[in-house]
Structure formats: structure tokens, C-alpha cells
Design a protein around this motif. Structure first.
Motif, PDB file in Angstrom:
ATOM      1  N   GLY A  28       1.134  -1.152   0.187  1.00 57.53           N
ATOM      2  CA  GLY A  28      -0.101   0.164   0.125  1.00 57.53           C
ATOM      3  C   GLY A  28       1.185   1.274   0.016  1.00 57.53           C
ATOM      4  N   LEU A  32      -1.930   6.984   1.173  1.00 60.70           N
ATOM      5  CA  LEU A  32      -1.832   8.594   2.371  1.00 60.70           C
ATOM      6  C   LEU A  32      -0.596   7.866   2.945  1.00 60.70           C
ATOM      7  CD1 LEU A  32      -2.764  11.013   3.218  1.00 60.70           C
ATOM      8  CD2 LEU A  32      -4.438   9.807   4.983  1.00 60.70           C
ATOM      9  N   ASP A  52       2.360  -1.514  -4.569  1.00 60.05           N
ATOM     10  CA  ASP A  52       0.397  -1.364  -5.201  1.00 60.05           C
ATOM     11  C   ASP A  52      -0.016  -1.727  -6.358  1.00 60.05           C
ATOM     12  OD1 ASP A  52      -0.807   1.320  -2.897  1.00 60.05           O
ATOM     13  OD2 ASP A  52      -1.746   1.062  -4.301  1.00 60.05           O
ATOM     14  N   ILE A  80      -1.752  -7.418  -3.775  1.00 66.62           N
ATOM     15  CA  ILE A  80      -0.654  -8.585  -2.840  1.00 66.62           C
ATOM     16  C   ILE A  80      -2.347 -10.027  -2.137  1.00 66.62           C
ATOM     17  CG2 ILE A  80       0.563  -6.383  -1.251  1.00 66.62           C
ATOM     18  CD1 ILE A  80      -1.997  -6.686   0.596  1.00 66.62           C
ATOM     19  N   THR A  81      -2.741  -9.655  -2.350  1.00 64.95           N
ATOM     20  CA  THR A  81      -4.016 -10.224  -2.917  1.00 64.95           C
ATOM     21  C   THR A  81      -3.668 -11.684  -3.586  1.00 64.95           C
ATOM     22  OG1 THR A  81      -6.177  -9.886  -3.740  1.00 64.95           O
ATOM     23  CG2 THR A  81      -5.966  -8.532  -1.986  1.00 64.95           C
ATOM     24  N   ASN A 106       0.619  -2.630   4.939  1.00 65.09           N
ATOM     25  CA  ASN A 106       0.637  -1.761   5.588  1.00 65.09           C
ATOM     26  C   ASN A 106      -0.880  -1.250   4.576  1.00 65.09           C
ATOM     27  OD1 ASN A 106       0.284   1.964   5.602  1.00 65.09           O
ATOM     28  ND2 ASN A 106       0.390   1.425   3.136  1.00 65.09           N
ATOM     29  N   ALA A 108      -4.919  -1.512   2.652  1.00 64.54           N
ATOM     30  CA  ALA A 108      -6.052  -2.159   3.209  1.00 64.54           C
ATOM     31  C   ALA A 108      -6.891  -1.181   2.083  1.00 64.54           C
ATOM     32  CB  ALA A 108      -6.301  -0.305   4.582  1.00 64.54           C
ATOM     33  N   ASN A 110     -10.063   0.195   0.329  1.00 61.79           N
ATOM     34  CA  ASN A 110     -10.611   2.082   0.998  1.00 61.79           C
ATOM     35  C   ASN A 110     -11.481   2.062  -0.283  1.00 61.79           C
ATOM     36  OD1 ASN A 110     -10.302   2.531   3.600  1.00 61.79           O
ATOM     37  ND2 ASN A 110      -7.952   3.357   2.752  1.00 61.79           N
ATOM     38  N   VAL A 135      -7.608  -7.999   1.531  1.00 65.82           N
ATOM     39  CA  VAL A 135      -6.778  -6.719   1.274  1.00 65.82           C
ATOM     40  C   VAL A 135      -5.747  -7.060   2.546  1.00 65.82           C
ATOM     41  CG1 VAL A 135      -5.610  -4.967   1.262  1.00 65.82           C
ATOM     42  CG2 VAL A 135      -7.388  -5.915  -0.549  1.00 65.82           C
ATOM     43  N   LYS A 197      -8.575  -5.300  11.536  1.00 63.98           N
ATOM     44  CA  LYS A 197      -7.484  -5.017  12.460  1.00 63.98           C
ATOM     45  C   LYS A 197      -7.308  -5.478  13.643  1.00 63.98           C
ATOM     46  CE  LYS A 197      -6.716  -1.511  10.020  1.00 63.98           C
ATOM     47  NZ  LYS A 197      -5.397  -1.855   8.423  1.00 63.98           N
ATOM     48  N   PRO A 223      -2.449   3.217  14.986  1.00 64.18           N
ATOM     49  CA  PRO A 223      -2.913   4.580  15.112  1.00 64.18           C
ATOM     50  C   PRO A 223      -4.199   4.792  14.896  1.00 64.18           C
ATOM     51  CG  PRO A 223      -1.532   3.930  12.563  1.00 64.18           C
ATOM     52  CD  PRO A 223      -2.547   2.592  14.180  1.00 64.18           C
ATOM     53  N   GLY A 225      -7.416   8.076  14.760  1.00 65.24           N
ATOM     54  CA  GLY A 225      -7.484   8.696  13.061  1.00 65.24           C
ATOM     55  C   GLY A 225      -6.690   9.901  12.593  1.00 65.24           C
ATOM     56  N   VAL A 226      -6.353  10.147  10.770  1.00 65.18           N
ATOM     57  CA  VAL A 226      -5.136  10.606  11.109  1.00 65.18           C
ATOM     58  C   VAL A 226      -5.750  11.911   9.874  1.00 65.18           C
ATOM     59  CG1 VAL A 226      -3.289  10.994   9.252  1.00 65.18           C
ATOM     60  CG2 VAL A 226      -2.715   9.012  10.500  1.00 65.18           C
TER      61      VAL A 226
HETATM   62  N1  LIG Z   1      -5.691   7.288   7.373  1.00 64.43           N
HETATM   63  C1  LIG Z   1      -5.881   7.150   8.579  1.00 64.43           C
HETATM   64  O1  LIG Z   1      -6.815   7.511   9.462  1.00 64.43           O
HETATM   65  C2  LIG Z   1      -5.840   6.043   9.130  1.00 64.43           C
HETATM   66  C3  LIG Z   1      -5.878   5.597  10.653  1.00 64.43           C
HETATM   67  C4  LIG Z   1      -5.750   4.305  11.224  1.00 64.43           C
HETATM   68  C5  LIG Z   1      -5.043   3.446  10.658  1.00 64.43           C
HETATM   69  N2  LIG Z   1      -4.732   3.417   9.171  1.00 64.43           N
HETATM   70  C6  LIG Z   1      -4.072   2.693   8.541  1.00 64.43           C
HETATM   71  O2  LIG Z   1      -2.999   2.389   7.995  1.00 64.43           O
HETATM   72  C7  LIG Z   1      -2.787   2.157   6.497  1.00 64.43           C
HETATM   73  C8  LIG Z   1      -3.356   3.121   5.414  1.00 64.43           C
HETATM   74  O3  LIG Z   1      -4.126   3.707   5.478  1.00 64.43           O
HETATM   75  P1  LIG Z   1      -3.734   5.020   4.582  1.00 64.43           P
HETATM   76  O4  LIG Z   1      -4.926   6.059   5.508  1.00 64.43           O
HETATM   77  O5  LIG Z   1      -2.798   5.371   3.752  1.00 64.43           O
HETATM   78  O6  LIG Z   1      -4.348   4.120   3.265  1.00 64.43           O
HETATM   79  P2  LIG Z   1      -5.100   4.056   2.501  1.00 64.43           P
HETATM   80  O7  LIG Z   1      -6.532   4.088   1.110  1.00 64.43           O
HETATM   81  O8  LIG Z   1      -4.203   5.396   1.437  1.00 64.43           O
HETATM   82  O9  LIG Z   1      -3.791   3.581   1.245  1.00 64.43           O
HETATM   83  C9  LIG Z   1      -3.880   1.750   0.720  1.00 64.43           C
HETATM   84  C10 LIG Z   1      -3.347   2.345  -0.180  1.00 64.43           C
HETATM   85  O10 LIG Z   1      -3.512   0.601  -0.333  1.00 64.43           O
HETATM   86  C11 LIG Z   1      -3.804  -0.177  -1.794  1.00 64.43           C
HETATM   87  N3  LIG Z   1      -3.868  -1.500  -1.748  1.00 64.43           N
HETATM   88  C12 LIG Z   1      -4.924  -1.622  -1.296  1.00 64.43           C
HETATM   89  N4  LIG Z   1      -5.393  -3.021  -2.188  1.00 64.43           N
HETATM   90  C13 LIG Z   1      -4.024  -3.280  -2.187  1.00 64.43           C
HETATM   91  C14 LIG Z   1      -4.011  -4.296  -2.828  1.00 64.43           C
HETATM   92  N5  LIG Z   1      -4.629  -5.430  -2.798  1.00 64.43           N
HETATM   93  N6  LIG Z   1      -2.878  -4.788  -3.317  1.00 64.43           N
HETATM   94  C15 LIG Z   1      -1.947  -3.714  -3.323  1.00 64.43           C
HETATM   95  N7  LIG Z   1      -2.113  -2.556  -2.407  1.00 64.43           N
HETATM   96  C16 LIG Z   1      -3.460  -2.023  -2.512  1.00 64.43           C
HETATM   97  C17 LIG Z   1      -4.458   1.077  -2.123  1.00 64.43           C
HETATM   98  O11 LIG Z   1      -3.839   1.430  -3.606  1.00 64.43           O
HETATM   99  C18 LIG Z   1      -4.009   2.410  -1.615  1.00 64.43           C
HETATM  100  O12 LIG Z   1      -2.992   2.618  -1.496  1.00 64.43           O
HETATM  101  C19 LIG Z   1      -4.148   1.291   6.723  1.00 64.43           C
HETATM  102  O13 LIG Z   1      -4.177  -0.444   7.243  1.00 64.43           O
HETATM  103  C20 LIG Z   1      -4.803   1.649   7.203  1.00 64.43           C
HETATM  104  O14 LIG Z   1      -6.539   1.305   8.122  1.00 64.43           O
HETATM  105  C21 LIG Z   1      -5.449   4.607   8.660  1.00 64.43           C
END
Ligand SMILES: NC(=O)c1ccc[n+]([C@@H]2O[C@H](COP(=O)([O-])OP(=O)(O)OC[C@H]3O[C@@H](n4cnc5c(N)ncnc54)[C@H](O)[C@@H]3O)[C@@H](O)[C@H]2O)c1
Length: 282
Positions: A28, A32, A52, A80-81, A106, A108, A110, A135, A197, A223, A225-226
Motif C-alpha cells: 500500500g 496516504l 501497490d 497483494i491478494t 500497510n 487496506a 478503501n 486485502v 485490525k 494509529p 485517525g489521521v
Molecule cells: N489514515 C488513517 O487515518 C489511518 C488510521 C489508522 C490506521 N490506518 C491504516 O493505515 C494503513 C494505510 O492507511 P491509508 O490512510 O494510507 O490508506 P490508503 O487507502 O490511502 O492507502 C492504502 C493503499 O493500499 C493499496 N491497496 C489496496 N488494495 C491493494 C492490493 N490488493 N494490493 C496492493 N495494494 C493495495 C491502495 O491502492 C492504497 O494505495 C491502512 O492499513 C489503514 O487501515 C490509517
């Protein structure tokens, strides 16, 4: 045992967070937070592989890190799946770098916004459930199996699973409510988030003991929320649930990532490091 000398303490302080020459994989890596994880690892000297679905962004982020930090960073298009994709990535990474030292699970799911009420437990589709689990959990399993096994062969490595504060608390569905909708139309945090999670913490503990004697440490971060342009109404509700009174900035996760990926945490395995502004202690 004699106390450390000043020289050895200074050398240790410099070396603890040094990742020079290590090879780190961030799944991932084009979202973000993935690029933020990659950035702190590259800044500490690591060669970073961003995996990614979004190739353009993984490749451009890798190019930026190469330019900025002078380490060898690459972006790979990998689902990654898909076990075949993971194996192709493993072969490419080993062919290029000859080793793997760090894996950050990392990624997820979305998906594009769907009808808000479709996330409610009663309406959540089997398709949505399976996509999120694939995922979040299956992807972490396949990545850990492929890259963790390489670490075992080397006798050293680190895996960090990215969970969230919902690995230790339940969602408070009141913070997602919108005016003007009936109860059964209200948006919610979907069940898969809690399940994925919490499941990642199980994977963390399982692998921590499974590979304890192989030199591979496995930890998680959780973490809260961001900040990411959330609606003001939501922010004012969630901030009241957090002792520090705010969400995290996206650079506030980097310290934990660097700590757990480096020798600074050499005696830690199986831990879930919670970074939630204190939300889960209430
Ligand atoms: N942003 C937040 O507030 C927050 C808070 C707590 C935890 N998290 C966790 O942090 C991690 C990153 O969060 P984020 O906000 O950057 O999410 P995001 O959705 O911005 O990024 C997730 C990335 O995973 C990639 N992805 C999805 N399916 C995939 C696959 N099958 N193979 C490869 N890549 C794949 C997506 O293309 C995306 O670029 C996640 O696990 C999320 O749950 C985020």
C-alpha cells in the motif's frame, strides 16, 4: 558489568536507528500513509520497495525517494491478494537486492464511496466483506509468508503490521452520524475494519512466537485517525474522545515505524504499539 563508556553510548545512539543497506517493503506504498512510512525508512538509509495496485504513484514516489535520499528505491505494481503477484515481486526484489530485511503490512481496502447505508452491518454485502478481508488479512498473510520466509533464511528481519485503534477499542458509531438521516440510513464504520485490525494483532502474536527463534521480530502499530480533510462536524465529535484533543498529523506515525523497524526495538516482539492520542485509555 561495567557501565557503558561515553564513546560506546554515543556510537549506540547513532546506530540504533540506522537502516543503511537494509531492504524494506511497504505494501500500500502509494496511499496516504505508505509514502510516509517509506520516507522515514529511506531517510534512515534503507532501500525501499513500494508495492501497490497504483503503479504510477508507487513508481513516482520511489523516484522521489531515490532523488531525495540517494537510496535504491523502486515501485512495483503488485496485488497483494494474489499469490502469483507476490511471488513475482519476491523474485524481482531478490534478483535486485538479494535480501529482504523489513516488511510493513500497510495496505487496506478503501473502495470508492458506496451508498453510506451500504456499510451498515445489515446491508454489508458478502462481496464487500470478502474484499476487505482479502486485502487486510489475506494480503498480510501472503506478504508475511513470502517475505518473512526470506528473513528466516537470513536469520534476521522485522515485520510491522499496520492495524488501527480499532484493534483495541470498538468503533463509536455516534461520531459518523449525519443530520437528516433516519437511524437505518446512518453511515457507520464497517465491521470489516474491526475484524481486519483485530485479526492483524492475532497474526502479529502468532508470527512473533512462531519466528522468535529465527531472528524475525513481528510487531504492530495501532494509529488513531489521521487528519485528511475530514468534515468539521466529524472532527469536532472525534476530537472530544481523544485526550490530546486532536487527530494525528500523518508525520506522527513515522517515529513508531522507524523505532519498530530498527535495532532500537531489538528486544520487542509481539507488541501492539498504540498511537491514538490517548483515545483508548478512556
Ligand atoms: N489514515 C488513517 O487515518 C489511518 C488510521 C489508522 C490506521 N490506518 C491504516 O493505515 C494503513 C494505510 O492507511 P491509508 O490512510 O494510507 O490508506 P490508503 O487507502 O490511502 O492507502 C492504502 C493503499 O493500499 C493499496 N491497496 C489496496 N488494495 C491493494 C492490493 N490488493 N494490493 C496492493 N495494494 C493495495 C491502495 O491502492 C492504497 O494505495 C491502512 O492499513 C489503514 O487501515 C490509517
Amino acid at each position: 558489568m561495567a557501565n557503558q563508556t561515553r564513546e560506546s553510548a554515543v556510537a549506540l545512539a547513532k546506530e540504533l536507528f540506522n537502516l543503511s543497506g537494509r531492504v524494506a517493503i511497504v505494501t500500500g506504498g502509494a496511499g496516504l500513509l505508505g509514502p510516509m512510512h517509506a520516507e522515514i525508512l529511506a531517510a534512515a538509509g534503507a532501500n525501499v520497495v513500494l508495492l501497490d495496485l497504483k503503479n504510477g504513484k508507487a513508481a513516482s514516489e520511489a523516484a522521489r525517494l531515490r532523488e531525495e535520499y540517494g537510496t535504491d528505491c523502486i515501485g512495483l505494481t503488485t496485488d497483494i491478494t494474489n499469490a502469483g503477484d507476490i511471488d513475482a515481486a519476491r523474485q524481482e526484489i531478490l534478483g535486485h537486492f538479494k535480501r529482504v530485511d523489513i516488511l510493513i503490512n500497510n495496505a487496506a481496502n478503501n473502495p470508492d464511496p458506496i451508498g453510506l447505508a451500504d456499510l451498515r452491518f445489515e446491508h454489508l454485502s458478502l462481496e464487500h466483506w470478502e474484499a476487505d478481508i482479502r486485502v487486510g488479512l489475506t494480503g498480510a498473510f501472503l506478504s508475511s509468508r513470502a517475505f518473512g520466509t526470506e528473513m528466516v533464511k537470513q536469520g534476521k528481519g522485522v515485520i510491522v503490521n499496520v492495524a488501527s485503534d480499532l484493534s483495541v477499542i470498538a468503533p463509536d458509531q455516534r461520531i459518523y452520524r449525519l443530520d437528516g438521516l433516519s437511524d437505518d440510513e446512518q453511515p457507520v464504520k464497517q465491521v470489516t475494519h474491526s475484524v481486519v485490525k483485530t485479526g492483524l494483532i492475532g497474526l502479529t502474536r502468532y508470527l512473533a512466537t512462531y519466528w522468535a527463534q529465527s531472528g524475525v521480530r513481528v510487531n504492530a502499530i495501532s494509529p488513531g485517525g489521521v487528519y485528511n480533510s475530514q468534515p468539521i462536524e466529524f472532527l469536532s465529535r472525534i476530537e472530544q474522545l481523544i485526550p490530546l484533543g486532536r487527530l494525528a498529523r500523518k508525520d506522527e506515525i513515522q517515529g513508531a515505524i522507524l523505532f519498530l523497524c530498527s535495532d532500537a526495538s531489538s528486544y520487542m516482539t509481539g507488541h501492539n504499539l498504540v498511537l491514538d492520542g490517548g483515545r483508548s485509555i478512556l
